[in-house]
Enzyme design. Structure first.
Site, PDB file in Angstrom:
ATOM      1  N   LEU A 150       7.213  38.086  15.837  1.00 21.95           N
ATOM      2  CA  LEU A 150       8.520  38.815  16.222  1.00 21.95           C
ATOM      3  C   LEU A 150       9.238  38.049  17.321  1.00 21.95           C
ATOM      4  O   LEU A 150       8.492  37.500  18.222  1.00 21.95           O
ATOM      5  CB  LEU A 150       8.216  40.157  16.421  1.00 21.95           C
ATOM      6  CG  LEU A 150       8.320  41.300  15.539  1.00 21.95           C
ATOM      7  CD1 LEU A 150       7.934  42.629  16.169  1.00 21.95           C
ATOM      8  CD2 LEU A 150       9.608  41.235  14.772  1.00 21.95           C
ATOM      9  N   ASP A 151      10.709  37.949  16.896  1.00 24.85           N
ATOM     10  CA  ASP A 151      11.323  37.133  18.059  1.00 24.85           C
ATOM     11  C   ASP A 151      11.205  37.899  19.496  1.00 24.85           C
ATOM     12  O   ASP A 151      10.717  39.224  19.360  1.00 24.85           O
ATOM     13  CB  ASP A 151      12.779  37.273  17.889  1.00 24.85           C
ATOM     14  CG  ASP A 151      13.020  36.190  16.943  1.00 24.85           C
ATOM     15  OD1 ASP A 151      12.362  35.382  16.485  1.00 24.85           O
ATOM     16  OD2 ASP A 151      14.292  36.481  16.061  1.00 24.85           O
ATOM     17  N   PRO A 152      11.273  37.300  20.731  1.00 31.93           N
ATOM     18  CA  PRO A 152      11.023  37.963  21.857  1.00 31.93           C
ATOM     19  C   PRO A 152      11.853  39.047  22.299  1.00 31.93           C
ATOM     20  O   PRO A 152      11.441  39.989  22.729  1.00 31.93           O
ATOM     21  CB  PRO A 152      11.370  36.720  22.859  1.00 31.93           C
ATOM     22  CG  PRO A 152      10.951  35.444  22.175  1.00 31.93           C
ATOM     23  CD  PRO A 152      11.415  35.651  20.792  1.00 31.93           C
ATOM     24  N   ARG A 185      18.043  36.842  11.536  1.00 31.66           N
ATOM     25  CA  ARG A 185      19.055  36.418  12.435  1.00 31.66           C
ATOM     26  C   ARG A 185      19.862  35.515  11.475  1.00 31.66           C
ATOM     27  O   ARG A 185      21.408  35.792  11.718  1.00 31.66           O
ATOM     28  CB  ARG A 185      18.644  35.204  13.574  1.00 31.66           C
ATOM     29  CG  ARG A 185      18.032  36.396  14.477  1.00 31.66           C
ATOM     30  CD  ARG A 185      17.780  35.489  15.794  1.00 31.66           C
ATOM     31  NE  ARG A 185      16.289  34.680  15.528  1.00 31.66           N
ATOM     32  CZ  ARG A 185      16.124  33.499  15.676  1.00 31.66           C
ATOM     33  NH1 ARG A 185      17.173  32.771  16.473  1.00 31.66           N
ATOM     34  NH2 ARG A 185      15.043  32.889  15.496  1.00 31.66           N
ATOM     35  N   ALA A 234      13.052  41.082  19.662  1.00 30.28           N
ATOM     36  CA  ALA A 234      12.961  41.909  18.752  1.00 30.28           C
ATOM     37  C   ALA A 234      11.723  42.894  19.105  1.00 30.28           C
ATOM     38  O   ALA A 234      10.844  42.596  20.003  1.00 30.28           O
ATOM     39  CB  ALA A 234      12.544  41.493  17.325  1.00 30.28           C
TER      40      ALA A 234
END
Length: 293
Positions: free
Chosen positions: A37-39, A176, A41
């Site tokens: 997961l993106d930081p 994104r 998110a």
């Protein structure tokens, strides 16, 4: 220690930081996440411990569900708020629920092509794309085919110029990029203002543990492969178990198995392998002997 943890990752930390914390608290050497997961998110993160880290490839293929807040009128080089460079529409563009819903149905339903964000973990000639982007090195990222199974507008806030959208997508989909491309079709700038992953396959964030309760989860909430994989279960005889553990195929005692993979258990109900199905033949794909640590 072997099993899986479902963790609700908070925003502001990386998936690897969660892995490091689980490794430290569990004292287990083999720990890995089953899809990053993106930081910025938050939401569901599956962590594998011990020998079951080897099951990563099956879990990575599962569809995922996200709820994303889309901010209209502004974009960034990272396609989210995690940036120092923002770009704004010179004039307000007409976006409403009806226009957005029509755009989603027309361009973002079923199989589509998308380009990963410049700031992503994609490898370009041995280096991560985000490292190249930070060095202002422009590269051409290859397009990929992904599938949008479902989309639903949960809320449209004209005052804040945001929309809350739920997406169910195939593995490998960049939300994104999806939000960026939606803006392109709407002829307006967009970015991800907030993102939460609610589901991975049949697994829900509602069944996860908070990041600050990982230690308790390790002792009380470890899940088995049978709970996480959600494959049909095939119970072997003692003779079939020996063949499977030796890497040999067996003939299924069932008329039809529709799934390409199955979870194989022995006569005592212990998980021993993932099997690959071809007709009525089951071939062991990954084997987990009793004595394997």
């Amino acid at each position: 220690m072997n099993g899986f943890l479902l963790i609700n990752k908070p925003p502001g930390i990386t998936s690897f930081e969660v892995v490091r914390r689980v490794k430290k608290l569990s004292k287990e050497k083999k720990v890995g996440h089953m899809g990053t997961l993106d930081p910025r998110a938050c939401g569901l993160l599956i962590i594998g411990l011990g020998k079951y880290v080897r099951l990563e490839e099956y879990l990575l293929k599962l569809p995922k569900t996200y709820i994303v807040e889309v901010l209209f009128g502004v974009s960034s080089d990272t396609y989210d708020r995690e940036s120092y460079r923002f770009f704004y529409d010179k004039e307000e563009k007409p976006v409403n629920t009806e226009i957005l819903e029509e755009t989603l149905k027309k361009y973002f339903t079923g199989e589509i092509e998308q380009t990963p964000p410049p700031y992503s973990a994609v490898h370009i000639e041995g280096e991560r794309a985000y490292n190249l982007a930070r060095k202002n090195i422009s590269v051409s990222l290859p397009k990929r085919k992904v599938t949008i199974y479902e989309s639903e507008i949960l809320n449209f806030d004209k005052t804040r110029n945001t929309a809350l959208i739920r997406f169910k997508v195939s593995s490998g989909t960049y939300i994104r990029s999806l939000v960026h491309d939606i803006g392109e079709k709407l002829n307006t700038k967009t970015l991800v203002s907030f993102l939460v992953r609610t589901d991975i396959g049949h697994l829900s964030v509602n069944d996860s543990i908070p990041y600050n309760k990982i230690k308790e989860g390790i002792t009380k909430k470890l899940l088995s492969p049978l709970e996480v994989l959600d494959f049909p279960v095939y119970k072997t005889s003692e003779e079939e178990e020996k063949k499977i553990l030796n890497g040999n195929a067996i003939e299924a005692r069932l008329s039809t198995i529709e799934s390409p993979y199955i979870s194989i258990i022995n006569s005592q109900g212990r998980f021993i392998a993932v099997g690959k199905v071809s007709g009525n033949i089951i071939k062991p794909d990954k084997v987990f002997p009793q004595n394997e640590v």
